[in-house]
Design a protein around this motif. Structure first.
Motif, short mmCIF file in Angstrom:
data_model
loop_
_atom_site.label_atom_id
_atom_site.label_comp_id
_atom_site.label_asym_id
_atom_site.label_seq_id
_atom_site.Cartn_x
_atom_site.Cartn_y
_atom_site.Cartn_z
N GLU A 121 14.94 14.89 4.42
CA GLU A 121 14.83 15.56 5.71
C GLU A 121 13.73 14.93 6.57
N GLU A 181 14.80 11.39 7.67
CA GLU A 181 15.83 11.40 8.71
C GLU A 181 15.26 11.86 10.05
N ARG A 237 19.16 10.70 12.04
CA ARG A 237 20.25 11.38 11.34
C ARG A 237 21.60 10.76 11.71
#
Length: 496
Positions: free
Chosen positions: A90, A93, A99
């Motif tokens: 997470e 990204e 992402r």
């Protein structure tokens, strides 16, 4: 032109920002007023890069890859997979690489050419393929992924494959026999003389000259060659491997102007990126994963043993691919530097600020925050990043991860910070061990880790390091990579 962009109609033309305009647009979105200048690679420049190891670690403490955000220690593989690894993904990204959009278009592969060729003395089957990305949602942008698949013709079963970021070219296109080539040349000369009579005297002066010459079948062009070693392609085929050349430029342009085109532009319908949208490195890795989709349909390929390789910017992309795309079994990561295996927190050569300026398009827009001198959120530095390169390497665990560098004396510039990349590799080791495989087999203390002598490989574990005595290439390490990977591929105790 105005740099604020609003969502347009479904088929509005792509925005055509210059690099400076796109960069400024992202600064506005982030609330950044001033970015720090990155270090210069010119030793004579006032802001030249630091190459003093005594000054190289202003932020010596790396984020602990085995501490959860709630402060608890990760002590089991289950906790890594279910809790800590998702936390790192997470952060990577959102803040570093961007992402991949959730609803990505499908890719349809077609074979452009199938040819019986030779790589060195070895017969191969070569296919040039096009992966057309479905653009029905935004027909104004076409993305066609170009790649070449080369497999040994005499293999007795499925073979491992190394996917390489490179231009898609056939190794040695089959040539007409000499008699047919003579007919072709005669016809070409007749046509040329008919259109350009002045060429007749030239052909008469050089009667042995032919417009089309016979090509040698004894080696593919375009491959780096290590002194004394065959080209990379020859080594792979000779060892019973296949290879793929996948062209990154056919996925996403290697420039900022291309961010509203290519696969990033296609999914954004020609509009500029948002701060956590993916950059070129992640786009190239997505393309590699789509190539792996294709390989999984080819019976002659052992799709469980597909590797990814790249050098320099493509070394960064190869490491990102291995980290995020878990179906890849192995990686040869060549001279990747900042944004790859090099620690962001190091002050040696290339720096975070190098990728918040000129090459910012490789990264997520949010990465620019860590080069901010003046911004609505205040200044930030590399030390504010929630993750670092050792955690990118850790995301590859427990798969085969070979970090490769050359030496500055031969052109693998100090700028790349070989020592900082070695420290990151050492710091990733505990995750490999937690997951039941071997790391480099040395100290876990990255703060005191010193690189082994040049040409001394640490190749006993699934995490490997070798610095060769060549330049900005991984060619001298290819034979070591193949032998190292084969050891694990054929070892039933670790190949599960």
């Amino acid at each position: 032109m105005a740099l604020s962009v609003t969502a347009g109609a479904q088929n509005a033309a792509p925005v055509n920002f210059t690099a400076d305009e796109d960069h400024h647009n992202m600064m506005v979105q982030l609330g950044i007023k001033i970015l720090r200048n990155g270090p210069s690679g010119d030793d004579a420049a006032p802001n030249h890069a630091n190459y003093d190891q005594a000054l190289a670690n202003p932020y010596p403490n790396l984020p602990d890859a085995l501490i959860l955000k709630n402060g608890k220690k990760v002590t089991t593989a289950q906790a890594w997979w279910q809790q800590r690894r998702p936390e790192i993904v997470e952060d990577m990204e959102r803040e570093v690489y961007g992402r991949i959009p959730v609803n990505m278009p499908k890719v349809s592969w077609t074979t452009k050419i199938t040819d019986k060729e030779r790589v060195g003395f070895y017969p191969v089957i070569a296919r040039q393929l096009i992966g057309h990305v479905d653009n029905t949602a935004y027909p104004l942008i076409n993305v066609n992924i170009e790649m070449t698949l080369v497999l040994p013709a005499n293999a007795k079963g499925p073979v491992p494959v190394l996917m390489m970021f490179a231009r898609s070219v056939l190794p040695a296109p089959a040539q007409p026999p000499a008699a047919d080539l003579e007919k072709i040349n005669s016809a070409i000369k007749d046509l040329l003389v008919k259109e350009h009579p002045e060429l007749k005297s030239i052909f008469e002066q050089y009667p042995a000259y032919n417009p089309v010459s016979e090509q040698s079948p004894f080696g593919p062009g375009g491959f780096p060659v290590a002194k004394g070693d065959p080209p990379t392609a020859v080594q792979l085929i000779a060892n019973g491997w296949g290879y793929i050349l996948i062209d990154p430029a056919s996925i996403q342009a290697d420039n900022a102007e291309g961010l509203t085109k290519g696969i990033i532009g296609l999914v954004n319908k020609g509009q500029p990126r948002k701060p956590d949208d993916w950059g070129a490195l992640r786009a190239w890795s997505w393309g590699a994963a789509r190539a792996l989709d294709y390989l999984e349909t080819v019976p002659a390929v052992d799709a469980r043993h597909v590797g990814i390789e790249g050098v320099s910017r493509y070394g960064k992309a190869a490491l990102v691919t291995l980290a995020f795309e878990q179906r890849f079994a192995m990686g040869l990561i060549g001279s990747s530097g900042e944004g790859g295996a090099k620690l962001h927190r190091r002050n040696f050569g290339e720096a975070v600020e190098s990728l918040t300026g000129g090459e910012y398009y490789w990264m997520a827009g949010n990465f620019m925050k860590y080069g901010a001198a003046e911004a609505s959120f205040g200044p930030k530095t590399a030390n504010d990043l929630p993750v670092d390169a050792h955690e990118l390497i850790a995301l590859c665990a427990p798969r085969l991860t070979f970090i490769s560098y050359g030496i500055p004396e031969q052109g693998d510039a100090r700028w790349l910070d070989q020592q900082g990349s070695y420290m990151a590799t050492v710091a990733a080791g505990p995750i490999f061990k937690l997951l039941g495989v071997k790391d480099l087999g040395i100290t876990d203390d990255y703060k005191i880790a010193k690189m082994p002598p040049v040409n001394t490989g640490l190749l006993d574990g699934q995490l490997a390091w070798r610095q060769h005595d060549g330049g900005h290439t991984d060619a001298p390490n290819v034979k070591y990579f193949i032998a190292w990977a084969n050891k694990f591929i054929h070892d039933k105790s670790v190949n599960k």
